[in-house]
Design an enzyme around this catalytic site. Sequence first.
Site, PDB file in Angstrom:
ATOM      1  N   ASN A  53       0.849  -1.189   0.000  1.00 23.48           N
ATOM      2  CA  ASN A  53       0.000   0.000   0.000  1.00 23.48           C
ATOM      3  C   ASN A  53       0.884   1.237   0.000  1.00 23.48           C
ATOM      4  O   ASN A  53       1.804   1.350   0.813  1.00 23.48           O
ATOM      5  CB  ASN A  53      -0.885  -0.045   1.263  1.00 23.48           C
ATOM      6  CG  ASN A  53      -1.845   1.126   1.344  1.00 23.48           C
ATOM      7  OD1 ASN A  53      -1.826   2.014   0.488  1.00 23.48           O
ATOM      8  ND2 ASN A  53      -2.671   1.129   2.368  1.00 23.48           N
ATOM      9  N   SER A  78       0.359   3.142   3.564  1.00 17.99           N
ATOM     10  CA  SER A  78       0.033   2.140   4.575  1.00 17.99           C
ATOM     11  C   SER A  78       0.155   2.731   5.979  1.00 17.99           C
ATOM     12  O   SER A  78       1.155   3.374   6.316  1.00 17.99           O
ATOM     13  CB  SER A  78       0.978   0.969   4.396  1.00 17.99           C
ATOM     14  OG  SER A  78       0.639  -0.021   5.331  1.00 17.99           O
TER      15      SER A  78
HETATM   16  N1  LIG Z   1     -13.482   2.991  -1.220  1.00 24.94           N
HETATM   17  C1  LIG Z   1     -12.433   3.172  -1.995  1.00 24.94           C
HETATM   18  N2  LIG Z   1     -12.589   3.684  -3.225  1.00 24.94           N
HETATM   19  C2  LIG Z   1     -11.531   3.880  -4.030  1.00 24.94           C
HETATM   20  N3  LIG Z   1     -10.259   3.553  -3.699  1.00 24.94           N
HETATM   21  C3  LIG Z   1     -10.040   3.018  -2.485  1.00 24.94           C
HETATM   22  C4  LIG Z   1     -11.110   2.813  -1.578  1.00 24.94           C
HETATM   23  N4  LIG Z   1     -10.575   2.272  -0.460  1.00 24.94           N
HETATM   24  C5  LIG Z   1      -9.250   2.170  -0.667  1.00 24.94           C
HETATM   25  N5  LIG Z   1      -8.905   2.616  -1.873  1.00 24.94           N
HETATM   26  C6  LIG Z   1      -7.555   2.641  -2.466  1.00 24.94           C
HETATM   27  O1  LIG Z   1      -6.768   1.725  -1.806  1.00 24.94           O
HETATM   28  C7  LIG Z   1      -5.661   2.370  -1.206  1.00 24.94           C
HETATM   29  C8  LIG Z   1      -5.358   1.729   0.129  1.00 24.94           C
HETATM   30  O2  LIG Z   1      -6.356   2.030   1.039  1.00 24.94           O
HETATM   31  P1  LIG Z   1      -6.079   2.294   2.594  1.00 24.94           P
HETATM   32  O3  LIG Z   1      -4.881   3.140   2.778  1.00 24.94           O
HETATM   33  O4  LIG Z   1      -7.322   2.736   3.196  1.00 24.94           O
HETATM   34  O5  LIG Z   1      -5.760   0.832   3.046  1.00 24.94           O
HETATM   35  P2  LIG Z   1      -5.590   0.348   4.540  1.00 24.94           P
HETATM   36  O6  LIG Z   1      -6.533  -0.760   4.708  1.00 24.94           O
HETATM   37  O7  LIG Z   1      -5.697   1.470   5.465  1.00 24.94           O
HETATM   38  O8  LIG Z   1      -4.147  -0.246   4.493  1.00 24.94           O
HETATM   39  P3  LIG Z   1      -3.072  -0.247   5.642  1.00 24.94           P
HETATM   40  O9  LIG Z   1      -3.420  -1.324   6.545  1.00 24.94           O
HETATM   41  O10 LIG Z   1      -1.845  -0.497   4.904  1.00 24.94           O
HETATM   42  O11 LIG Z   1      -3.113   1.096   6.251  1.00 24.94           O
HETATM   43  C9  LIG Z   1      -6.039   3.818  -1.063  1.00 24.94           C
HETATM   44  O12 LIG Z   1      -4.927   4.644  -1.091  1.00 24.94           O
HETATM   45  C10 LIG Z   1      -6.907   4.000  -2.284  1.00 24.94           C
HETATM   46  O13 LIG Z   1      -6.092   4.221  -3.412  1.00 24.94           O
HETATM   47 MG   LIG Z   2      -4.454   2.400   6.684  1.00 25.55          MG
END
Ligand SMILES: Nc1ncnc2c1ncn2[C@@H]1O[C@H](COP(=O)(O)OP(=O)(O)OP(=O)(O)O)[C@@H](O)[C@H]1O
Ligand SMILES: [Mg+2]
Length: 1063
Positions: A191, A194
């Site tokens: 990610n 992340s």
């Molecule tokens: N609902 C959504 N619509 C569009 N893109 C999304 C959505 N959710 C996540 N993404 C894409 O996926 C990427 C990763 O999401 P996010 O950072 O929320 O993951 P995370 O679960 O918090 O991961 P980590 O555990 O690594 O923090 C975001 O930067 C975005 O590009």
């Molecule tokens: Mg996250």
Amino acid sequence: MQITTRKTGHSGTGHMKTLKHVSLEERCNRILRDMEGSLTARDRVGIQDFVLLDAYTSESAVLDNLRKRFNENLIYTYIGTLLVSVNPYKELGIYTKKQMDIYMGVNFFELPPHIYALADNVYRTMLTETNNHFILISGESGAGKTEASKKILQFYAVSCPSTKLLDNVRDRLLLSNPVLEAFGNAKTLKNDNSSRFGKYMDIQFDHMGGAVGGHILSYLLEKSRVVHQNHGERSFHIFYQLVEGGEEDLLRWLGLERNCQRYSYLVQGECAKVSSVNDKSDWKTVRKALSVIEFSESNIESLFAIIASVLHLGNVTFVADSQGYATLNNSPEIHWLSKLLGIPAQVIQVGLTHRKIEARSEEVLSPFTVDQAVYAKDALAKAIYGRTFTWLVNELNESLANKDSSRKTVIGLLDIYGFEVFSVNSFEQFCINYCNEKLQQLFIQLTLKSEQEEYEMEGIEWESVPYFNNKIICDLVEEKFKGIISVLDEECLRPGEATDMTFLEKLEEKMGGHPHFVTHKLADQKTRKTLERGDFRLLHYAGEVTYSVVGFLDKNNDLLYRNIKEVMRQSKNAIVKHCFPSTEPDSKKRPETVATQFKSSLVGLTEILMSKEPWYVRCMKPNEGKQPGLFDDVLVRHQVKYLGLMEHLRVRRAGFAYRRRYEIFLQRYKPLCPDTWPNWKGTAAEGVECLVKHLGYKPDEYKMGRTKIFIRHPRTLFATEDAFEVCKHELATRIQAKYKGYRVKGDYMRQRQAATKIETCWRGMKARREREKRAWAVKVIKRFIKGFMTRNQPACVDNTEYLAFVRQNYLTRLKENLPKTVVDKNTWLTPPPIMQEASQMLRKLYTRHMVRRYVQGIMTERKAQLQIKGLTSSIFKGTKENYPHSVGIPFVDTRISEEDIHIKVYQMIRQERIKYSVPVVKYDRNGFRPRFRQLIYTGSAAYLVEEAKIKQRVEFNNLKGVSVSTLSDNFLILHVQCEDIKQKGDLVLQCDYLFEALTKLCLVANKHNFIKVVQGSVKFDIQPGREGFVDFKSGQETMIYRAKNGHLMVESTRTKSRAMIQN
Ligand SMILES: Nc1ncnc2c1ncn2[C@@H]1O[C@H](COP(=O)(O)OP(=O)(O)OP(=O)(O)O)[C@@H](O)[C@H]1O
Ligand SMILES: [Mg+2]
């Protein structure tokens, strides 16, 4: 993000009221349209709620449903009130303000699944029940947890009431995110953004629903990332943001260059640049956020000084002296560290190359080897960064804190790392998976608790649910004195040569035989093959994970030497000073190990969560490549398992698949039973009872609770729903027909009313006109009568009108009854007395007019003829009885055409020019025998001709006169001058064209008054000296004969109208 909020005053009418009022009608419409959307949409896009999945125990069925929906860009699906979200890796346009509006204040099941539906439901439940809630967002790295938590926060930012004060809090809440992300997030292989820490954020609401404050708890920051990153990964964003985006002055002051490659802590992963991350603009966002959150300038300075210090520290290198001890040249890094941290360079230098050891009562400095020095340096960097992060969170909390002591309810957002399994799993995965194990335990407790409570509340007997309780695994990890953490701590603390391997041996000793624990040594033949010697395997609720013990002790110890802490304590940098307080437990007491700290923080978290109502968001990633539209079955199946979705579904479906409040159920399905349609008179529960009996539900298929009906199998519900679908169309037709009838009837009534109204008005108008007309007529008649009565008096007011009428009337009638010809003497309307004179004048005028018109109309020939006629008239008018009859008969030039005159005669008289000829009857002078002869006039004489013989020639000079009678006969006697006896005497002739012949004779002979109209008898010369007589009389019929007296008797009938003759 640009946030616009719905403005509703923060006092008086609150959010709830507004919601109720604003959208009541709309909500009703929606309920009709979309209620139970999960049921109506099930065929096209799979099932919106896994609870309604028939094969709910089948992982494949769950997977199929997820895939079906994902392919339709439907990333959300429910399991009851749990939301499953699949990262679409693309913008779907489903997070707009419009979408927020749609989901605001709408019941959970009315609309398709959405994170906003969950957020709204949590919010409204919190307000109505005034209790605390949390939303647990879990999933593996990159699954979208942080995005989900941001969406929820943004939803609240828009949907909560807004005032200036609240907006300020809202902005801080929203802006705390970029700051935390800058310091706590990093690019990893999974990610680009992340989160490298667990985050729990409380949003506090006042009783009106306004967001008034917040509080953040952070868990287990992955600070090892500061000193080391795997290939393709980066350190925390803030370092790159500062180097790339920091202002020139700032960089100069911090002693930094704008080049990440210059800093060894930033290039470990060889990936300082990330295409999806814009460090420069992110820097600006963070700077702005820091000022909105009201960090003081000096704090901001200190903060960046620390970030820069870490970078400088990373560049510090050691060289071994002759004894192999680490030394530091007076390198520029030390100079900058000294400047930025406010610690004398010398002190830093010593601190970095020595550790303090206790020898009896003395403390002595023992020099490091180069490796030890590097280890200590890295430990310092991690410690500084880690503690600064903690400080930062505290500062944010300070800024978000609501000082007001009034009662608040909270919604907690837990964005925490999900279950993790890599090919090699280490201490971090152990902690993370332990955390998930704890949360699963919490979930089981809370869900079962809430299920049980609901059953209890509804008065339904609780049926024990077969599910796997992971308490046994939690105990395996955390139990005091017996658990893995205890063993680890023990190993870390015990004197002597403790290593990762001795730790593993201890584990084998203590855990041997535990059903969820296995190592190479403990495993059976088959399992052993899958394990290394340094591995231990835990059978987590979500699956097996093999951990490598390498580094466990070190990471758990997280050792920072005492003297370096003391060095830090001298710092003039306010934050560092704060982070290394002098009150920190000193060397004699070992600090708590990382695992124990983590365990306690999880206990704390569990306590926090246990007191709140839980909601869940389970995030999944569809593929490892961050690609939109790609659904990797193996990967998703893996996550379905590790996220515990099947467990959750099983618990949720243990009893009844579906439950709804009686009112809602009845409202939807009442058309299916004649007794409940269209309106049920009794209570909703009775209505539902009646309805399900009618539908033939079997007793074990459903239960009636206090407020809800519980349906055991989805198929029962679907059958009902299908029946409803069919029925809906029939109903629609009926309602349509009724409505059309109603509309048409309404139209008809309106038209009839209108017609009646028009009719009434029309009749009224006609009646009024009639009345006016009559009144007018009465007046006119009265005037007429009065006029009539006074018609003979001199003109006065009373009779003028009448007389005018009489005049006009007479003139009008006269106009239509005028005589047609001049000779018509009888046609003339008798005038009323007052018109006598006028009538006479008019008559005269009109006659003249007719005459003139007549005269103007006649041709020259006719004129000549009329002149001749005029001559005739002057001779015979009033003298000869049959003259009037001749008036109408036109004269002609001659009566015998030249061909009819015998050629001999013609030749004889041609020179004299024949002027006129006419057949006559000649009566002999002796004996009066009638002979047919031709009478021909020439320019000088009249000839009596019989065929070829001229019987007698009478010169006009010798013509003495002509005699005719006054009566109606046609006799004429030509008196001729006779000188000698041989000459023939007078001529007695009868001519049918008497008047024509005589007039012509006058003209030809140019003798105008030689015609005598004689009464009684005419004497004529038979021959000179001998006389004859012709007697004329009127008789019954025309007769000509020789009378006894020797006279010729000519009897003629009387012409009828005397008057005519006179005229
Ligand atoms: N609902 C959504 N619509 C569009 N893109 C999304 C959505 N959710 C996540 N993404 C894409 O996926 C990427 C990763 O999401 P996010 O950072 O929320 O993951 P995370 O679960 O918090 O991961 P980590 O555990 O690594 O923090 C975001 O930067 C975005 O590009
Ligand atoms: Mg996250």
